[in-house]
Design a protein around this motif. Structure first.
Motif, PDB file in Angstrom:
ATOM      1  N   ARG A   1       0.296  29.407 -26.341  1.00 51.65           N
ATOM      2  CA  ARG A   1      -0.975  30.023 -26.708  1.00 51.65           C
ATOM      3  C   ARG A   1      -2.161  29.195 -26.196  1.00 51.65           C
ATOM      4  O   ARG A   1      -3.194  29.742 -25.823  1.00 51.65           O
ATOM      5  CB  ARG A   1      -1.076  30.178 -28.236  1.00 51.65           C
ATOM      6  CG  ARG A   1      -0.052  31.125 -28.836  1.00 51.65           C
ATOM      7  CD  ARG A   1      -0.445  32.571 -28.690  1.00 51.65           C
ATOM      8  NE  ARG A   1      -1.666  32.908 -29.389  1.00 51.65           N
ATOM      9  CZ  ARG A   1      -2.109  34.147 -29.573  1.00 51.65           C
ATOM     10  NH1 ARG A   1      -1.394  35.190 -29.115  1.00 51.65           N
ATOM     11  NH2 ARG A   1      -3.231  34.381 -30.200  1.00 51.65           N
TER      12      ARG A   1
ATOM     13  N   HIS B   1       0.132  38.226 -22.410  1.00 53.60           N
ATOM     14  CA  HIS B   1       0.455  38.234 -23.844  1.00 53.60           C
ATOM     15  C   HIS B   1       1.335  37.034 -24.167  1.00 53.60           C
ATOM     16  O   HIS B   1       2.188  36.660 -23.370  1.00 53.60           O
ATOM     17  CB  HIS B   1       1.222  39.510 -24.218  1.00 53.60           C
ATOM     18  CG  HIS B   1       1.853  39.420 -25.575  1.00 53.60           C
ATOM     19  ND1 HIS B   1       1.167  39.711 -26.733  1.00 53.60           N
ATOM     20  CD2 HIS B   1       3.090  39.008 -25.970  1.00 53.60           C
ATOM     21  CE1 HIS B   1       1.961  39.500 -27.782  1.00 53.60           C
ATOM     22  NE2 HIS B   1       3.143  39.072 -27.345  1.00 53.60           N
TER      23      HIS B   1
ATOM     24  N   ASP C   1       2.431  34.856 -31.193  1.00 52.65           N
ATOM     25  CA  ASP C   1       1.467  34.028 -31.933  1.00 52.65           C
ATOM     26  C   ASP C   1       2.094  33.153 -33.019  1.00 52.65           C
ATOM     27  O   ASP C   1       1.382  32.476 -33.755  1.00 52.65           O
ATOM     28  CB  ASP C   1       0.334  34.892 -32.495  1.00 52.65           C
ATOM     29  CG  ASP C   1       0.828  35.920 -33.514  1.00 52.65           C
ATOM     30  OD1 ASP C   1       2.014  35.867 -33.910  1.00 52.65           O
ATOM     31  OD2 ASP C   1       0.021  36.780 -33.899  1.00 52.65           O
TER      32      ASP C   1
HETATM   33 MG    MG Z   1      -1.402  38.804 -30.465  1.00 49.28          MG
END
Ligand code: MG
Ligand code: UDP
Length: 162
Positions: A96, A126, A129
């Motif tokens: 991320r 993408h 998370d």
């Molecule tokens: Mg997301």
């Protein structure tokens, strides 16, 4: 022993990463993959596929009440996506970081979205998370036998254990 146990533990962390249709169409596949590869993460699954709108809605089910959901799913199913699983110590959280903030206007320079994208609706990549979404997304996109278990020669140099 303790060392091989910790190596085993590193290998257990996996995340789902997808290069979205805009990233593929802009010719950014190798640019994006190289950032994960050079960091020291290991590719354990990959495919190119055009997701159906129904599949896009499954992938983004958490966002179904959001105003942008329908457009998001249209864009996501508008062309080929590169679906991948990357493995390594801390790969979910650090993946991320490599990707950067959701809105490319707020992503730091040096991140994938900061360097390569301009607007939130076309942010090219993408990444899962958290540990739960990583597990769910990997299961949604890949069959267990599509995940390849292998050790790489770089691991002892990356992690400093034998
Ligand atoms: Mg997301
Ligand atoms: N998105 C959008 N408008 C917004 C927020 C999100 O178009 O205001 C899109 C954007 O492409 C984002 C995706 O929806 O990547 C999923 O949103 P999320 O909040 O999960 O962001 P991400 O996890 O991708 O950073």
């Amino acid at each position: 022993d303790k060392c091989s146990l910790s190596i085993f533990f590193f290998q257990l962390e996996r995340t789902f990463i997808a290069i979205k249709p805009d990233g593929v169409q802009r010719g950014l596949i190798s640019e994006i993959m190289s950032r994960f590869e050079r960091k020291g993460f290991k590719l354990v699954a990959i495919k190119i596929t055009v997701p159906s709108k129904d599949f896009a809605q499954k992938h983004y089910h958490d966002l179904k009440t959001r105003a942008f959901f329908d457009v998001l799913c249209d864009v996501f199913s508008s062309g080929p996506v590169i679906a991948m699983v990357w493995e390594g110590e801390g790969v979910i959280k650090y993946g991320r970081k490599l990707i950067g903030a959701t809105d490319p206007q707020k992503s730091e320079p040096g991140t994938i979205r900061g360097d390569l994208a301009v607007v939130v609706g076309r942010n090219i990549i993408h990444g899962s998370d958290g540990p739960e979404t990583a597990k769910d997304e990997i299961n949604l996109w890949f069959k267990p036998e599509e995940l390849v278990n292998y050790s790489s020669n770089a691991e002892k140099w990356l992690y400093g254990v034998n």
